[in-house]
Design a protein around this motif. Structure first.
Motif, PDB file in Angstrom:
ATOM      1  N   MET A 156       2.685   1.872   6.584  1.00 38.22           N
ATOM      2  CA  MET A 156       1.685   0.822   6.363  1.00 38.22           C
ATOM      3  C   MET A 156       0.371   1.429   5.882  1.00 38.22           C
ATOM      4  O   MET A 156      -0.265   0.921   4.951  1.00 38.22           O
ATOM      5  CB  MET A 156       1.455   0.046   7.668  1.00 38.22           C
ATOM      6  CG  MET A 156       2.654  -0.741   8.160  1.00 38.22           C
ATOM      7  SD  MET A 156       2.863  -2.293   7.289  1.00 38.22           S
ATOM      8  CE  MET A 156       1.452  -3.213   7.908  1.00 38.22           C
ATOM      9  N   SER A 157      -0.029   2.533   6.487  1.00 41.52           N
ATOM     10  CA  SER A 157      -1.276   3.193   6.105  1.00 41.52           C
ATOM     11  C   SER A 157      -1.192   3.732   4.679  1.00 41.52           C
ATOM     12  O   SER A 157      -2.131   3.586   3.886  1.00 41.52           O
ATOM     13  CB  SER A 157      -1.577   4.327   7.090  1.00 41.52           C
ATOM     14  OG  SER A 157      -2.714   5.064   6.692  1.00 41.52           O
ATOM     15  N   ARG A 158      -0.045   4.339   4.346  1.00 44.13           N
ATOM     16  CA  ARG A 158       0.117   4.897   2.997  1.00 44.13           C
ATOM     17  C   ARG A 158       0.113   3.797   1.941  1.00 44.13           C
ATOM     18  O   ARG A 158      -0.516   3.928   0.881  1.00 44.13           O
ATOM     19  CB  ARG A 158       1.421   5.693   2.913  1.00 44.13           C
ATOM     20  CG  ARG A 158       1.410   6.992   3.697  1.00 44.13           C
ATOM     21  CD  ARG A 158       2.744   7.707   3.552  1.00 44.13           C
ATOM     22  NE  ARG A 158       2.806   8.920   4.361  1.00 44.13           N
ATOM     23  CZ  ARG A 158       3.897   9.676   4.475  1.00 44.13           C
ATOM     24  NH1 ARG A 158       5.006   9.337   3.832  1.00 44.13           N
ATOM     25  NH2 ARG A 158       3.877  10.764   5.232  1.00 44.13           N
ATOM     26  N   LEU A 159       0.830   2.704   2.208  1.00 48.47           N
ATOM     27  CA  LEU A 159       0.891   1.614   1.235  1.00 48.47           C
ATOM     28  C   LEU A 159      -0.484   0.980   1.041  1.00 48.47           C
ATOM     29  O   LEU A 159      -0.842   0.577  -0.073  1.00 48.47           O
ATOM     30  CB  LEU A 159       1.912   0.560   1.680  1.00 48.47           C
ATOM     31  CG  LEU A 159       3.381   1.007   1.684  1.00 48.47           C
ATOM     32  CD1 LEU A 159       4.285  -0.122   2.171  1.00 48.47           C
ATOM     33  CD2 LEU A 159       3.825   1.468   0.295  1.00 48.47           C
ATOM     34  N   LYS A 160      -1.249   0.924   2.112  1.00 43.95           N
ATOM     35  CA  LYS A 160      -2.606   0.375   2.005  1.00 43.95           C
ATOM     36  C   LYS A 160      -3.467   1.240   1.101  1.00 43.95           C
ATOM     37  O   LYS A 160      -4.208   0.737   0.246  1.00 43.95           O
ATOM     38  CB  LYS A 160      -3.235   0.264   3.396  1.00 43.95           C
ATOM     39  CG  LYS A 160      -4.618  -0.368   3.397  1.00 43.95           C
ATOM     40  CD  LYS A 160      -5.169  -0.503   4.815  1.00 43.95           C
ATOM     41  CE  LYS A 160      -6.552  -1.143   4.787  1.00 43.95           C
ATOM     42  NZ  LYS A 160      -7.107  -1.268   6.167  1.00 43.95           N
ATOM     43  N   SER A 161      -3.354   2.573   1.279  1.00 45.58           N
ATOM     44  CA  SER A 161      -4.134   3.476   0.438  1.00 45.58           C
ATOM     45  C   SER A 161      -3.678   3.432  -1.019  1.00 45.58           C
ATOM     46  O   SER A 161      -4.454   3.705  -1.941  1.00 45.58           O
ATOM     47  CB  SER A 161      -4.035   4.911   0.965  1.00 45.58           C
ATOM     48  OG  SER A 161      -2.718   5.408   0.824  1.00 45.58           O
ATOM     49  N   MET A 162      -2.400   3.055  -1.228  1.00 44.47           N
ATOM     50  CA  MET A 162      -1.854   2.922  -2.588  1.00 44.47           C
ATOM     51  C   MET A 162      -2.097   1.521  -3.155  1.00 44.47           C
ATOM     52  O   MET A 162      -1.665   1.211  -4.261  1.00 44.47           O
ATOM     53  CB  MET A 162      -0.345   3.213  -2.566  1.00 44.47           C
ATOM     54  CG  MET A 162      -0.002   4.649  -2.180  1.00 44.47           C
ATOM     55  SD  MET A 162       1.727   4.829  -1.616  1.00 44.47           S
ATOM     56  CE  MET A 162       2.642   4.297  -3.076  1.00 44.47           C
ATOM     57  N   LYS A 163      -2.785   0.675  -2.341  1.00 46.28           N
ATOM     58  CA  LYS A 163      -3.080  -0.708  -2.730  1.00 46.28           C
ATOM     59  C   LYS A 163      -1.802  -1.523  -2.982  1.00 46.28           C
ATOM     60  O   LYS A 163      -1.740  -2.374  -3.880  1.00 46.28           O
ATOM     61  CB  LYS A 163      -4.000  -0.760  -3.949  1.00 46.28           C
ATOM     62  CG  LYS A 163      -5.387  -0.169  -3.685  1.00 46.28           C
ATOM     63  CD  LYS A 163      -6.283  -0.309  -4.897  1.00 46.28           C
ATOM     64  CE  LYS A 163      -7.728  -0.011  -4.571  1.00 46.28           C
ATOM     65  NZ  LYS A 163      -7.982   1.190  -3.777  1.00 46.28           N
ATOM     66  N   VAL A 164      -0.765  -1.253  -2.182  1.00 45.41           N
ATOM     67  CA  VAL A 164       0.483  -2.018  -2.237  1.00 45.41           C
ATOM     68  C   VAL A 164       0.488  -3.003  -1.076  1.00 45.41           C
ATOM     69  O   VAL A 164       0.395  -2.601   0.086  1.00 45.41           O
ATOM     70  CB  VAL A 164       1.711  -1.084  -2.138  1.00 45.41           C
ATOM     71  CG1 VAL A 164       2.992  -1.912  -2.068  1.00 45.41           C
ATOM     72  CG2 VAL A 164       1.757  -0.133  -3.323  1.00 45.41           C
ATOM     73  N   ASP A 165       0.558  -4.276  -1.372  1.00 40.34           N
ATOM     74  CA  ASP A 165       0.557  -5.274  -0.299  1.00 40.34           C
ATOM     75  C   ASP A 165       1.811  -6.136  -0.314  1.00 40.34           C
ATOM     76  O   ASP A 165       1.940  -7.079   0.453  1.00 40.34           O
ATOM     77  CB  ASP A 165      -0.685  -6.162  -0.383  1.00 40.34           C
ATOM     78  CG  ASP A 165      -0.804  -6.894  -1.725  1.00 40.34           C
ATOM     79  OD1 ASP A 165       0.116  -6.744  -2.560  1.00 40.34           O
ATOM     80  OD2 ASP A 165      -1.810  -7.599  -1.921  1.00 40.34           O
ATOM     81  N   ARG A 166       2.761  -5.832  -1.225  1.00 41.49           N
ATOM     82  CA  ARG A 166       3.992  -6.616  -1.301  1.00 41.49           C
ATOM     83  C   ARG A 166       5.112  -5.731  -1.836  1.00 41.49           C
ATOM     84  O   ARG A 166       4.909  -4.943  -2.750  1.00 41.49           O
ATOM     85  CB  ARG A 166       3.794  -7.822  -2.226  1.00 41.49           C
ATOM     86  CG  ARG A 166       4.966  -8.803  -2.223  1.00 41.49           C
ATOM     87  CD  ARG A 166       4.566 -10.088  -2.941  1.00 41.49           C
ATOM     88  NE  ARG A 166       5.673 -11.032  -2.952  1.00 41.49           N
ATOM     89  CZ  ARG A 166       6.592 -11.091  -3.925  1.00 41.49           C
ATOM     90  NH1 ARG A 166       6.519 -10.241  -4.942  1.00 41.49           N
ATOM     91  NH2 ARG A 166       7.578 -11.968  -3.876  1.00 41.49           N
ATOM     92  N   ILE A 167       6.297  -5.841  -1.224  1.00 43.00           N
ATOM     93  CA  ILE A 167       7.438  -5.041  -1.662  1.00 43.00           C
ATOM     94  C   ILE A 167       8.647  -5.950  -1.855  1.00 43.00           C
ATOM     95  O   ILE A 167       8.633  -7.117  -1.450  1.00 43.00           O
ATOM     96  CB  ILE A 167       7.765  -3.919  -0.647  1.00 43.00           C
ATOM     97  CG1 ILE A 167       8.117  -4.498   0.716  1.00 43.00           C
ATOM     98  CG2 ILE A 167       6.631  -2.930  -0.541  1.00 43.00           C
ATOM     99  CD1 ILE A 167       8.549  -3.452   1.733  1.00 43.00           C
ATOM    100  N   VAL A 168       9.693  -5.404  -2.458  1.00 43.35           N
ATOM    101  CA  VAL A 168      10.900  -6.173  -2.764  1.00 43.35           C
ATOM    102  C   VAL A 168      11.483  -6.778  -1.490  1.00 43.35           C
ATOM    103  O   VAL A 168      11.626  -6.099  -0.468  1.00 43.35           O
ATOM    104  CB  VAL A 168      11.952  -5.269  -3.437  1.00 43.35           C
ATOM    105  CG1 VAL A 168      13.240  -6.060  -3.678  1.00 43.35           C
ATOM    106  CG2 VAL A 168      11.420  -4.720  -4.749  1.00 43.35           C
ATOM    107  N   GLY A 169      11.808  -8.061  -1.553  1.00 49.14           N
ATOM    108  CA  GLY A 169      12.410  -8.746  -0.416  1.00 49.14           C
ATOM    109  C   GLY A 169      11.413  -9.477   0.453  1.00 49.14           C
ATOM    110  O   GLY A 169      11.802 -10.203   1.366  1.00 49.14           O
TER     111      GLY A 169
END
Length: 737
Positions: A156-169
């Motif tokens: 969750m922390s890594r995706l936040k830093s990558m500005k990813v808030d939505r993934i497949v599914g």
């Protein structure tokens, strides 16, 4: 079809460097060339034609780690996102997802996998590839799937830093955390190897772990077992007779009378690996720890997960399986009685029957022999009776217990747990006789050979002399420490002491093993009742049975004078000197005593301290704790509580192993609580205890067992070896013939 083969084969290397510099080196310095060649070949043969397939959630670092692994192995690196999907679709993954939507995207992604083929490569999957079953089955045909297991909070922390808030599914109303948790079931279905990845771990370190894990996966011959009584010279001469996990589970006792231990010791976890398990459930922790202790060639990860899920999924009354409860001050209770037969033995014996059924050959019937001082019997009977019907036809269990040496409820429970493949035999002697008799039967090659030839039946052991019994116990000691960290009682790395009521030395040995694997346990406190041979031994180094007689106590599970698993610990501190262990135990058998060397005693006392508890102090502790907290300790836990009070220095938390539910010892508990009228009927005793609304409540499994009809129906045998062997033969004839 998208097809990639290994593009730097051995012959190409030979045509280039080997034909010049390497050829000169081979001719001028053959030894140096051989070393370089061996090093090069070992890394390249790690892959061969197989692929290393990296799998994990988005943000796990699959692409970066894949590149590093590929560089180290000098082999192709394929990223499914960049090199397959976008090439096939002629558009970016995000554009495809927007174009077709979640469900169709997973299908299109799976179709692309089905058309893909490669060999000798490092492949980084997408985070959603494992959700397509057909695609993953295709990939696994020529690959070793490595699961990069990263804690959800870290992802969750890594995706936040990558500005990813939505993934497949992910659908509206479903959080990112929920979909990440949902996906775990698919990752767990497909992997061959797991690599734990903490928060701050560098990709280069993870890549090295991946390579180490693949090497382990491909080299099962490195994880062999030896006897505690085998000499080093003897082991070097017997390389063709290696024992593996499956062998030691089946055989139980080594042919020379010793106990099996792993030749290379137990795996060590780094602090980061342990910390990655702080948020995990008990079942998840068990899976990770046992995967590292059992080679996948013996039990694949998927099968191990099935066994663990069966053992702990529905058979325990508490969802936490082995919860840690604060008692008083710096004392915490590790509650180990929430299994179906209400003792810590359930942790191993809900698992071992399924492990045993998986490991044994299908061509032979097996009779499992067990000796019990109380709790093991019902746990073994219950565990083996839960096998699938086909397994029950080829696996039976026979439980020997001291007819007059267990509590009335324990006895009723053992008799009530008898099923079509599980029987109890009361022996007119004590536990030490029962345990010694089983050891003698196993080492009687004429008798065991006769059973095999005449009846096609082999014998196996389910006592804690069986290595598989110890592994699940390591899990709960590690889990208890992680629970204290999770509850913010201590930061990771701070030490704890553990205090364990000890008879056969298996439970406390498992705590020592957890310490060896990296759990910060400072001291293991060995708590004895009036049969205090271990207390004397730990204090003096003298194990002396001369003139000792077993004293029946309120804590019968530790009414033991010969502690079998102590042999494994002595082998450990003696640096695997099997000759010394043989000498000590021959002396104990022939002369009734032995004494440790001073250096070994000093080693022992760095790990262990010991004390013992009288019957009066045991009952007083039960009364005192109930009066002040409303909590009822069983008699064994009370022994540990008394010893912990005396020996702890209060500089760190102490975890007391609560090894059984008080319901099993109702007469002693009622006496401790100073209840005058004690009825003889065990069921009436439990109903009386229940009327006090105690903590924890009366154990439901015991109530159900005691309600069953025919609780007086069992065999009784004299303390005679020939009679015991006759009973075994009769049982084999009745069940298998």
């Amino acid at each position: 079809m998208f097809h990639i083969v290994q593009y730097r084969p051995l012959r190409q290397i030979a045509q280039n460097s080997l034909s010049s510099m390497c050829l000169k080196l081979m001719l001028s310095r053959p030894a140096a060339f051989a070393q370089i060649w061996k090093s090069w070949f070992s890394s390249h043969s790690l892959v061969g034609n197989k692929n290393i397939i990296l799998m994990g959630p988005p943000g796990a670092g699959k692409t970066t780690i894949g590149r590093i692994v590929g560089q180290k192995l000098d082999c192709p690196v394929i990223d499914i996102d960049d090199d397959v999907l976008e090439t096939t679709w002629n558009m970016s993954v995000s554009e495809k997802l927007q174009d077709v939507g979640n469900e169709q995207f997973l299908e299109e992604e799976g179709k692309a996998l089905l058309k893909f083929s490669a060999s000798g490569s490092v492949i980084s999957l997408t985070g959603s590839n494992p959700m397509h079953a057909a695609g993953m089955q295709h990939m696994k045909k020529n690959g070793i799937v490595v699961y990069l297991d990263v804690p959800t909070a870290v992802i969750m922390s890594r995706l936040k830093s990558m500005k990813v808030d939505r993934i497949v599914g992910q659908s509206p109303g479903i959080s990112l955390k929920d979909i990440l948790q949902f996906r775990k079931q698919f990752y767990k279905r497909w992997y061959d190897i797991r690599v734990l990845c903490g928060g701050d771990i560098a990709p280069e370190v993870v890549a090295e772990r991946v390579l180490d894990a693949v090497k382990r996966y491909q080299n099962s011959e490195l994880e062999t077992f030896i006897s505690t009584r085998s000499s080093r010279s003897g082991r070097s001469m017997e390389k063709d007779s290696h024992k593996y996990f499956s062998d030691v589970v089946t055989e139980g006792l080594a042919p020379d009378g010793g106990l099996f231990v792993p030749e290379r010791g137990l795996p060590e976890f780094t602090a980061g690996e342990w910390q990655s398990l702080i948020e995990a459930t008990y079942i998840e922790r068990a899976q990770v720890i046992l995967e590292r202790c059992i080679h996948p060639a013996d039990i694949p990860a998927s099968k191990l997960a099935e066994i663990i899920g069966t053992a702990y999924g529905e058979n325990f009354t508490c969802s936490k399986i082995a919860p840690v409860r604060h008692l008083v001050g710096n004392q915490f209770l590790l509650e180990l009685f929430h299994g179906p037969t209400a003792s810590f033995k359930d942790f191993a014996l809900q698992m071992v029957p399924h492990i045993f059924a998986y490991c044994i050959p299908r061509s032979c019937n097996y009779l499992v022999l067990v000796a019990t001082s109380g709790d093991t019997g019902s746990a073994v009977l219950d565990g083996f009776s839960r096998l699938h019907d086909t397994d029950k036809q080829r696996i039976a269990v026979m439980n020997f217990f001291p007819e007059d040496g267990v509590s009335p409820i324990q006895k009723s429970q053992m008799i009530g747990c008898q099923k079509e493949n599980a029987w109890s035999v009361g022996v007119k002697s004590d536990f030490d006789f029962c345990q010694t008799a089983i050891k003698q039967i196993f080492t009687n090659s004429d008798y065991t050979g006769f059973l095999t030839v005449e009846y096609g039946t082999a014998l196996a052991a389910a006592n804690s002399i069986n290595w598989a019994r110890l592994l699940p116990q390591i899990v709960y000691h590690a889990s208890a420490y992680l629970d204290l960290v999770h509850q913010d009682i201590i930061p990771f790395g701070s030490p704890v002491d553990v205090c364990i009521p000890t008879g056969n030395f298996g439970n406390i040995l498992a705590a020592l093993y957890a310490k060896m694997m990296g759990i910060p346990i400072r001291k293991c406190i060995c708590a004895s009742n009036e049969n205090n041979v271990l207390t004397d031994f730990i204090r003096t180094g003298v194990y002396d049975l001369r003139g000792r007689k077993l004293i029946p106590t309120f804590s019968p599970a530790v009414d033991i004078l010969k502690s079998s698993n102590l042999e494994r610990y002595l082998h450990l501190i003696a640096n695997e000197d099997g000759q010394l262990v043989t000498q000590l135990y021959n002396q104990l058998e022939n002369q009734g005593h032995f004494q440790l060397r001073k250096d070994l005693l000093e080693k022992l006392q760095q790990d262990l301290v010991a004390g013992w508890c009288s019957e009066e102090d045991c009952l007083a502790a039960i009364h005192s704790v109930y009066s002040t907290t409303g909590y009822i300790l069983d008699t064994h836990t009370a022994v540990a509580k008394v010893v912990a009070d005396r020996l702890q220095d209060r500089t760190c938390p102490i975890i007391i192993s609560s090894t059984a539910h008080y319901s099993k010892f109702a007469p002693a508990i009622l006496r401790a609580l100073r209840i005058a009228e004690i009825k003889q009927n065990p069921l009436s005793q439990l109903h009386l205890l229940s009327s006090y609304s105690p903590l924890p409540p009366v154990h439901w499994g015991l109530l159900e067992t005691l309600k069953r009809k025919g609780n007086d129906d069992h065999q009784v045998c004299a303390a005679d070896m020939s009679m015991l062997m006759s009973r075994i033969e009769t049982l084999i004839q009745n069940h298998f013939m």
